[in-house]
Scaffold this active site. Structure first.
Site, PDB file in Angstrom:
ATOM      1  CG  ASN A 196      -1.950  -1.159   1.124  1.00  0.00           C
ATOM      2  OD1 ASN A 196      -2.031  -1.833   0.096  1.00  0.00           O
ATOM      3  ND2 ASN A 196      -2.685  -1.396   2.199  1.00  0.00           N
ATOM      4  CB  THR A 245     -14.624  39.763 -30.246  1.00  0.00           C
ATOM      5  OG1 THR A 245     -15.325  40.715 -31.046  1.00  0.00           O
ATOM      6  CG2 THR A 245     -13.426  40.444 -29.604  1.00  0.00           C
ATOM      7  CG  HIS A 246     -18.730  37.944 -30.917  1.00  0.00           C
ATOM      8  ND1 HIS A 246     -19.659  37.522 -29.985  1.00  0.00           N
ATOM      9  CD2 HIS A 246     -18.252  39.136 -30.451  1.00  0.00           C
ATOM     10  CE1 HIS A 246     -19.766  38.433 -29.024  1.00  0.00           C
ATOM     11  NE2 HIS A 246     -18.918  39.415 -29.281  1.00  0.00           N
ATOM     12  CB  SER A 261      -7.025  13.332 -49.681  1.00  0.00           C
ATOM     13  OG  SER A 261      -8.038  12.526 -50.264  1.00  0.00           O
ATOM     14  CE  LYS A 320      -9.459  17.300 -48.204  1.00  0.00           C
ATOM     15  NZ  LYS A 320     -10.189  18.298 -47.435  1.00  0.00           N
ATOM     16  CD  GLU A 367      -8.271  17.577 -39.032  1.00  0.00           C
ATOM     17  OE1 GLU A 367      -7.384  17.495 -39.907  1.00  0.00           O
ATOM     18  OE2 GLU A 367      -9.382  17.061 -39.150  1.00  0.00           O
ATOM     19  CE  LYS A 387      -0.516   1.483  -9.796  1.00  0.00           C
ATOM     20  NZ  LYS A 387      -1.852   1.256  -9.189  1.00  0.00           N
TER      21      LYS A 387
HETATM   22  N1  ARG Z   1      -1.318  -3.469  -7.475  1.00  0.00           N
HETATM   23  C1  ARG Z   1      -1.825  -2.721  -6.350  1.00  0.00           C
HETATM   24  C2  ARG Z   1      -2.258  -1.344  -6.789  1.00  0.00           C
HETATM   25  O1  ARG Z   1      -1.894  -0.945  -7.865  1.00  0.00           O
HETATM   26  C3  ARG Z   1      -0.775  -2.626  -5.315  1.00  0.00           C
HETATM   27  C4  ARG Z   1      -1.294  -2.478  -3.922  1.00  0.00           C
HETATM   28  C5  ARG Z   1      -1.971  -3.708  -3.507  1.00  0.00           C
HETATM   29  N2  ARG Z   1      -2.322  -3.650  -2.124  1.00  0.00           N
HETATM   30  C6  ARG Z   1      -3.190  -4.535  -1.577  1.00  0.00           C
HETATM   31  N3  ARG Z   1      -3.451  -4.382  -0.327  1.00  0.00           N
HETATM   32  N4  ARG Z   1      -3.738  -5.475  -2.285  1.00  0.00           N
HETATM   33  O2  ARG Z   1      -2.947  -0.633  -6.092  1.00  0.00           O
END
Ligand code: ARG
Length: 455
Positions: free
Chosen positions: A107, A152-153, A274, A280, A287, A322
């Site tokens: 953790n 503007t606009h 294109s 083109k 974009e 993540k």
């Molecule tokens: N892979 C977990 C995460 O990205 C790591 C922490 C996991 N902790 C646990 N108590 N299972 O959060």
């Protein structure tokens, strides 16, 4: 890793939903750095022996080399980067590997790794923002006198210079860099040592690990340390806002490159053709930059929803932090680099811009201001007289500057021939000398200030 409590293997589906190594392998460098600092601290605190520490550091070096060489075995059965590293360490150095996880939990480990990753991402992004600002600055310097219509606009408003317009984006990207720097400063506290959630009974030195990993100080509450993802949310919020700015510039580039505007030409390097229409030359890079804000804001929304309503302290929900964060920064960094490339390459079509700068009665305000200054007319009356002059010019199908003096005098007797001096777009832009205005000298002063700030 937790076989003692279990008799059965997890279901295949359990592994499928639980596994994170596919994406959190991107935290490998941060994970190794955290483990190195933790092992050194455990040794200094007398929790592990020098021999064990040396074996651990040697094993971590070997793992770093394997990762570098691309032959580290990332294995799904070990779930995440933390357990993959520990499992490999055990294979390489034997039982000493089992001492590394003393006074630590995944953790605080993941909180640390992810925080360091986001911190690096902020630093890289600030660098890329500086590069984009530098590209804008040199284009602005080359075109501090190049006239274009200000809108503007999206209607012609008053003449400005292309340099002035580009410098508006230098300001925006400067604020973006400031937001990333602020977020970075706030996130720079080290969660390592919070352990699972309550801290550790071992005599750990959190100042030592914080310092070793480049943090200002350790975090002050162990529960908060493992459950906080503000740092990522704040970075994603900054990324979203930066994406908004990028999308505005991208949109202008798209509009400016149309034949209808014809204000700039993009290089072949940042356009595509294109497959069917031979004429083109499409601004695809612009974009795509314009579109990326969807991904950025989507990531911010995604993580906000994951975190909303989570009880303290750690919950596995947080593993979902993540992917959106990685995706957002990948998109942002690519966008910033593509935009810097486009800006460096683009060339304004100055005659076309200058012509447009004078169109649409863009110097009407200058006429009204002249009436105020020269004839001491109240601005409201001057506004009315000028409106009538515009109406008359429109009837005659000419520009304000081409209205015969008699026509102007029919609207206000006192108007003399020197009025024509303020009706050109050059004179209009040059007259706006107030601080931050579009007069070329003002623009050059702002360019100078920014160059010094970025040096
Ligand atoms: N892979 C977990 C995460 O990205 C790591 C922490 C996991 N902790 C646990 N108590 N299972 O959060």
């Amino acid at each position: 890793m937790w076989g003692g409590r279990f008799s059965d293997k997890p279901a295949e589906l359990m592994q499928a939903i639980n596994v994170s190594i596919g994406f959190d392998k991107r935290l490998a460098a941060q994970d190794l750095a955290g483990s190195r600092a933790h092992a050194a601290m455990l040794r200094k605190a007398g929790v592990i022996t020098s021999e064990d520490e040396a074996a651990i550091q040697g094993g971590l070096d070997a793992i770093a080399a394997e990762i570098e060489a691309g032959d580290f075995p990332f294995r799904e059965e070990f779930e995440d980067i933390h357990m993959n590293v520990e499992a490999r360490l055990r294979e390489l150095i034997g039982p000493a590997a089992g001492r590394l996880h003393t006074a630590r939990s995944r953790n605080d480990q993941v909180a640390l790794d992810f925080r360091m990753w986001v911190r690096d991402a902020c630093d890289r992004t600030i660098g890329q923002l500086r590069a984009l600002q530098t590209a804008l600055l040199s284009k602005a310097e080359a075109h501090a006198d190049t006239l274009m219509p200000g809108f503007t606009h999206l209607q012609p408003a008053q003449p400005v210079t292309f340099g002035h317009h580009l410098m508006a984006y230098v300001e925006m990207f400067g604020r973006d860099a400031g937001r990333f720097a602020d977020a970075r400063a706030r996130m720079n506290e080290c969660p390592l040592g919070a352990a699972a959630l309550a801290g550790s009974p071992f005599p750990i030195d959190r100042e030592m690990t914080a310092r070793a990993l480049g943090f200002d100080r350790p975090t002050a509450n162990s529960l908060d340390s493992v459950s906080d993802r503000d740092f990522a949310l704040e970075a994603l919020a900054a990324a979203s806002l930066c994406g908004v700015h990028l999308s505005r510039l991208a949109e202008e580039i798209v509009v400016w490159t149309t034949p209808q505007f014809g204000f700039i030409r993009l290089s072949d390097a940042f356009t595509t053709g294109s497959s069917i229409m031979p004429q083109k030359k499409n601004p695809d890079a612009a974009e795509l930059v314009r579109a990326k804000v969807g991904r950025l804001l989507g990531s911010f929304t995604q993580l906000t929803v994951v975190m909303k309503g989570l009880p303290l302290a750690y919950s596995k929900d947080m593993q979902e932090d993540k992917v959106p964060t990685f995706e957002a920064f990948d998109a942002l960094e690519l966008s910033l680099r593509a935009m810097a490339g486009m800006v460096a390459d683009l060339e304004p079509v100055a005659p076309r811009m200058a012509q447009a700068a004078g169109a649409g009665f863009s110097t009407a305000t200058d006429l009204a201001d002249w009436l105020v200054r020269t004839l001491d007319m109240p601005f409201r009356d001057a506004h009315h007289v000028t409106g009538a002059a515009v109406k008359r010019a429109e009837q005659l199908g000419c520009d304000l500057a081409d209205l015969p003096l008699a026509e102007l005098q029919a609207l206000s007797q006192g108007i003399g021939p020197d009025v024509y001096g303020v009706l050109t777009p050059q004179a209009s832009a040059a007259s706006r000398k107030s601080y931050g205005g579009t007069a070329p000298d003002q623009v050059r002063a702002q360019i100078k200030r920014w160059k010094e700030a970025l040096a």
